[in-house]
Design an enzyme around this catalytic site. Structure first.
Site, PDB file in Angstrom:
ATOM      1  CG  ASP A  17      -2.064  -1.005   1.073  1.00 32.36           C
ATOM      2  OD1 ASP A  17      -2.348  -1.412  -0.063  1.00 32.36           O
ATOM      3  OD2 ASP A  17      -2.652  -1.398   2.084  1.00 32.36           O
ATOM      4  CE1 TYR A  56      -8.288  -4.357   7.387  1.00 28.32           C
ATOM      5  CE2 TYR A  56      -8.221  -5.451   5.253  1.00 28.32           C
ATOM      6  CZ  TYR A  56      -8.331  -5.513   6.631  1.00 28.32           C
ATOM      7  OH  TYR A  56      -8.504  -6.737   7.249  1.00 28.32           O
TER       8      TYR A  56
END
Length: 663
Positions: free
Chosen positions: A305, A389
């Site tokens: 990420d 998320y």
């Protein structure tokens, strides 16, 4: 940070890029031969000068380093990629490297994510696969994801995204509840084509909705909770000057980068005589989410990420009373969009104080002395949403010199169709699976404990056998192992011996003649669970150990390398440490891997209660005694009372429990 001298203010060479800086960089690049009408800015960030140059300048013994930016450009039409350094002060391109893709690609652009849906919808193979499942193309949302590296011949030199589908039955329907499993498209974004379609055994699409924001699903409000009011009637205890902060005995700077997000700079602590450095720079330099489902459409699911998606770009704009509470100071986060224009995320970084229970306390049986002091901490945080998320990263500074970094994980599980008896996923709703996965963060800790001459001692508890010296078997001690070079400085945690790592200064001692230091206390959690021969183990080698120690190099910023997207592996820490440099008495950087292994619970659906992972840095011989002795007792008028109707004068200086106030 700013240094104020008579009649002038000098901006630190480490100050975050301003909108004017970004405009300057954009104009220089767009006017150069690097830029085409289809070029997009994948990254614009501060190119930090060497530490010794910065320290020399701040100490007044060296010139101000040239202020520079790093610029990554992607030509959307051709995939042509460049990595350049631009002088902001000199308004010129200093250097450019052309990437050939063999050692990774530039980060994924938001525009690339946005273009995937139309690309797959125009491919008849995708349409037919959905039709065979009884699903209309326009009822499906596409989730484009980074591709990893699996040595597929047709992907060589091409920018690839892998695409999964989720059904959305109406505009407010949360599609994560309805995965269209057994279908995956591999997409060349530049060529706008599907290079490979995986259409394995279709699985039923889960029917039940997962709208956590639906009052009908939430149920009746829990109205028995009374308000908690957090007040600081005299205002906060911190002082802010630009990006510089002082609080208690602490001094530090706050920075921001579109790749790493929040950066903590130049943390130091005043010991009553001098301001002493502890950490030059701290950040979350990488994170990867490896999934454990080996199915034909999911075996590749491993997302970096930070390096692939630049999670700082997705920083949330925080609002008072929601993400932070109390007396808040916000810092805006400034970054460039993909056209090179400055973009400000209002209130991107939050700072506030929290009460944190008992700092120290003793009631002495001999003297009758009874004293207690309240602990408090300063919280500096930001939240970023990467797809499903939501991640919060919180740096805590305590009155006793302790530093903590905590990751908070919430949001929505990445879902699959559940196959009864699956050893790779939990069933969280009827027919809805949540594959097992890990979240592994890498904190880059550029330490500077009392100066740049640092070393690391690995300290283990040691159980001693019965002997003439230990006839009753109750003795135990510890062992101390100095890490001498990079070849032995990749270490694993061991809960059975309480392993910790002491960062010590090799030239400074405390009043007892021992090295001044800080200790890194890890949480005990698994490292990467994938097989050592796997692609992800090669690409995310940093996840195979909890600690790595390298000699400082200004070019070594990221544990998985500069270009993570489609990188075949071996970059980052394995390459850095191959030099086998000394780490004993040197300017060193610690890279700490931490994070949870997630076997999802049914309670994690339809939105996850926050999960936590953290590490702690505590002074160990850094001070000559408890550094928080001078914290005054709480004033009577601010003390707690157990009786809501009691007068303020009825409250005492006693300890009223560990009340953790704040976000």
């Amino acid at each position: 940070m700013t240094l104020t001298e008579p009649n002038r203010t000098i901006t630190s060479p480490l100050a975050s890029l301003t909108p004017a800086d970004i405009e300057q960089v954009r104009d220089v690049v767009t006017a150069s031969e690097l830029f085409t009408p289809t070029s997009r800015f994948a990254y614009i960030g501060l190119e930090e000068p060497h530490k010794r140059e910065v320290l020399a300048y701040l100490e007044g013994s060296g010139p101000r380093p040239d202020r520079q930016a790093r610029v990554m450009l992607l030509d959307m039409a051709t995939g042509h990629s460049t990595d350049s350094i631009v002088s902001i002060d000199g308004a010129e391109v200093i250097s450019t490297v052309v990437l050939d893709g063999s050692n990774g690609q530039l980060p994924v652009l938001i525009q690339e994510f946005d273009e995937v849906g139309p690309i797959v919808a125009s491919d008849q193979r995708w349409v037919d696969a959905l039709t065979a499942r009884g699903i209309a193309v326009d009822s499906v949302v596409c989730v484009p994801l980074s591709a990893g590296f699996y040595d597929l011949p047709e992907e060589e030199g091409r920018r690839i995204l892998r695409v999964l589908a989720f059904q959305q039955n109406y505009p407010e329907d949360h599609p994560w509840a309805h995965p269209v499993d057994g279908l995956c498209a591999y997409v060349d974004v530049a060529a706008r084509t599907i290079t490979r379609l995986i259409d394995s055994a279709p699985l039923p699409v889960p029917v039940e909705g997962g709208n956590f924001d639906d009052p009908a699903l939430q149920g009746a409000p829990l109205t028995v909770l009374k308000p908690i009011s957090i007040t600081q009637p005299e205002g906060p205890s911190f002082v802010v000057d630009g990006e510089s902060v002082t609080w208690g005995n602490w001094s530090f700077d706050v920075g921001f980068d579109p790749r790493e997000g929040l950066i903590m700079r130049q943390l130091s602590f005043f010991d009553g005589v001098e301001q002493r450095p502890i950490m030059y720079r701290g950040s979350i330099a990488e994170m990867v989410v490896p999934y454990g489902d080996p199915s034909p459409v999911r075996f590749w699911q491993n997302y970096f990420d930070t390096g692939e998606y630049l999670f700082g770009r997705f920083t949330n704009s925080l609002e008072l009373g929601c993400d932070c509470v109390g007396e808040i100071h916000y810092f805006d986060a400034v970054l460039a969009d993909e056209l090179g224009n400055p973009q400000t995320i209002k209130n991107g970084i939050c700072m506030h104080e929290e009460d944190f229970g008992t700092l120290w306390k003793h009631s002495d049986m001999f003297t009758g002395s009874s004293e207690v002091r309240r602990q408090r901490r300063l919280v500096i945080s930001f939240f970023t949403t990467v797809g499903n998320y939501d991640y919060g990263f919180y740096w805590y500074l305590y009155l006793d010199g302790t530093i903590e970094c905590e990751a908070k994980l919430t949001g929505i599980l990445f879902t699959s169709s559940y196959v009864e008896g699956s050893p790779y996923a939990s069933e969280v709703a009827p027919g809805l699976g949540a594959p097992y996965h890990q979240h592994l963060f890498s904190a880059r800790l550029d330490m500077m404990v009392d100066g740049v001459s640092n070393a690391v001692d690995e300290v283990d508890a040691v159980r001693l056998p019965v002997s003439a010296e230990n006839p009753y078997g109750g003795a135990f001690t510890n062992s101390v192992t100095r890490l001498s070079s990079e070849s032995d400085a990749g270490r694993v945690a061991d809960a059975s011996v309480g392993r910790a790592w002491h960062i010590v200064n090799t030239e400074k001692t405390n009043r007892l003649g021992r090295p001044t230091g800080y200790v890194l206390l890890p949480e005990q959690a698994p490292t990467l669970l994938a097989d050592p021969s796997s692609s992800i183990a090669a690409r995310a080698a940093f996840t195979t150990k909890q600690l790595w120690v390298t000699q400082y190099d200004t070019a070594e910023r990221y544990p998985a390398g500069d270009f993570v997207h489609q990188n075949p592996g071996g970059d980052g820490l394995p390459r850095y440490m191959a030099a086998d440099r000394s780490v004993d008495g040197e300017d060193i950087v610690l890279w700490h891997t931490f994070g949870p292994t997630h076997f999802p619970r049914i309670e994690d659906w339809p939105v996850m209660p926050t999960d936590y992972a953290k590490f702690t840095l505590k002074p160990y011989g850094f001070f000559d005694r408890n550094p928080a002795l001078n914290v005054p007792p709480s004033e009577l008028k601010h003390a707690c009372s157990h009786d809501s109707g009691a007068h303020e004068g009825h409250a005492s200086h006693g300890d009223h429990g560990d009340h953790h106030h704040g976000a």
